[in-house]
Motif scaffolding. Structure first.
Motif, short mmCIF file in Angstrom:
data_model
loop_
_atom_site.label_atom_id
_atom_site.label_comp_id
_atom_site.label_asym_id
_atom_site.label_seq_id
_atom_site.Cartn_x
_atom_site.Cartn_y
_atom_site.Cartn_z
N PRO A 180 2.76 1.96 -3.92
CA PRO A 180 1.33 2.14 -4.73
C PRO A 180 0.48 2.85 -3.71
O PRO A 180 0.37 2.62 -2.61
CB PRO A 180 1.26 0.83 -4.86
CG PRO A 180 2.13 -0.13 -5.37
CD PRO A 180 3.25 0.63 -4.37
N CYS A 201 5.72 -0.23 -6.56
CA CYS A 201 6.59 -1.20 -5.41
C CYS A 201 7.74 -1.74 -6.47
O CYS A 201 8.54 -2.39 -5.85
CB CYS A 201 5.68 -2.44 -5.26
SG CYS A 201 4.75 -3.04 -6.72
N SER A 259 7.93 -7.06 -1.42
CA SER A 259 8.88 -7.61 -2.67
C SER A 259 9.91 -6.65 -3.06
O SER A 259 10.77 -7.13 -3.48
CB SER A 259 7.54 -7.58 -3.84
OG SER A 259 7.38 -6.19 -4.11
#
Ligand code: F3S
Length: 424
Positions: A85, A124, A145
């Motif tokens: 992002p 992401c 993540s």
């Protein structure tokens, strides 16, 4: 520990010698330096790369100059490469209130990545839009993540790359074979017995927070955990990687290596028992109190005003967007309600009429960015409710927000009421 055991192929040596230009040479220098530091014996080809370090809020002018210089040296990604992002929604930034001066610099960052052949996906969750590596595939991903998801849920192999090291892997098509690229490093060394009910996605965030703190950079192996969706695994991995540095976890009978590998659990692993998630919920609601200024502390008790409700950390799937529509039941949101998602997922939600339904309630599906990497203080937000463990963990330190953590249903009620009204 530095060693000289790294063996390079003729092609790799040529890259290092500058035969493919200064951009490739710089990239190979980074890959080789990391390999030597971590004692790698060889480089491995990577199937894909996820690059982080995109928001101008974090990069600043120095970061932009670094990227632009590399791009001007002829550096180009030679494997499929996606992007984390950015600091704003690339197409709707003006309507969302972002500063034009910030937008100008952010767009310059995006152009530099584009010049290097990086797909400017700005999410992401690249695995929700087609960058989905297979079991055992070597990749070089950044963003904790996404790294956790690639390793744990997909069974691909990546270390936690930084922005420059991921970009270096994209440009050379290689990474050094150490850490989680090796079988032995993927064994679990912490057994986690889950003896409490875990149903809501926010429960997985609270569990991930508690276990991540204890595990730090170890590999946990969960027993007694019933998981009903990949969204839940996404939430678990994001929280594990936020409170700890967990880049890989296994869930008994669920994740691919836990199913396929008899020796997935190292002998004499430490045992951790989790019998309540209450400490996790409580710590995440008060994350601002322990780490930030008094301004970022949530007011005690229920009824505290909530400026922003944030869903979509990691970026939301279509199912998660649909669930928000269901919970809103056409009601108006008093708080600003953001659901952050990949641009392609947003487009799919537009086509299904979900975005129109959300906008009728005053909610926004925001693409390309998230609360942690956007300049939220400049947008005027001070307090937030979220069902994301990672979002709650970083909200105070990265966005200066006082945070309430709860189930998705509790967060949507908070949006409708404009106040925190916990349901659980
Ligand atoms: Fe993604 Fe931002 Fe959360 S990058 S994992 S939505 S902090």
């Amino acid at each position: 520990m530095e060693t000289d055991s790294l063996v390079l192929s003729a092609t790799e040596r040529a890259m290092l010698a500058g035969e493919e230009g200064p951009g490739v040479q710089k990239a190979m220098e980074i890959v080789v330096a990391l390999g030597r530091i971590y004692g790698a014996r060889q480089l491995v080809r990577v199937g894909s790369v996820q690059v982080a370090g995109v928001s101008y809020k974090n990069l600043g002018e120095a970061g932009l100059d670094f990227l632009q210089e590399w791009a001007d040296q002829g550096a180009r990604a030679c494997v499929p490469t996606t992007l984390n992002p950015a600091g704003m929604d690339l197409s709707r930034w003006e309507a969302l209130g972002f500063d034009p001066a910030f937008a100008d610099r952010q767009n310059a960052v995006i152009r530099a990545f584009s010049q290097m052949g990086v797909r400017t996906t700005c999410t992401c969750t690249p695995y929700l839009i087609g960058n989905r590596p297979g079991l055992g595939e070597h990749v070089a991903w950044a963003e904790s993540s996404a790294v956790s998801y690639a390793n744990s849920v997909l069974g691909a192999r990546t270390n936690r790359e930084g922005g420059p090291s991921a970009l270096a892997a994209a440009i050379t098509g290689r990474t050094a074979a150490y850490g989680l690229h090796l079988d032995q490093q993927r064994q679990a060394t912490l057994q986690v017995e889950v003896r409490c009910s875990v149903r809501e996605t926010s429960d997985l965030g609270a569990l991930g927070y508690l276990v991540g703190k204890a595990a730090q950079n170890r590999v946990p192996f969960f027993r007694g955990l019933e998981v009903t969706s990949e969204e839940q695994l996404k939430a678990l991995g994001a929280a594990l990687a936020a409170s700890g540095a967990v880049a890989l976890y296994h869930v008994d009978g669920v994740t691919p290596e836990a199913v396929a590998r008899a020796d997935v659990l190292a002998p004499e692993s430490e045992l951790m028992v989790v019998d309540s998630l209450v400490p996790g919920y409580s710590a995440l609601s008060n994350a601002g109190a322990s780490r930030e200024s008094p301004e970022a502390r949530p007011r005690e008790g229920s009824g505290a005003p909530i400026d922003l409700v944030w869903v979509g950390c990691p970026h939301a799937s279509l199912d998660e967007i649909e669930r928000v529509v269901t919970l809103l039941r056409g009601r108006k949101s008093r708080s600003t309600l953001w659901i952050t998602a990949a641009r392609e997922v947003r487009q799919a939600a537009v086509e299904l009429g979900l975005v129109a339904a959300l906008e009728a309630s005053g909610a926004q599906v925001v693409a390309d960015t998230c609360v942690v990497v956007a300049p939220m203080r400049e947008l005027g937000f001070r307090s937030m409710a979220t069902p994301s463990g990672k979002g709650a963990y970083y909200g105070p330190s990265h966005a200066g927000l006082a945070v309430r953590y709860g189930t998705l249903a509790a967060c949507i009620e908070a949006a409708v009421e404009g106040r925190w009204t916990p349901l659980n």
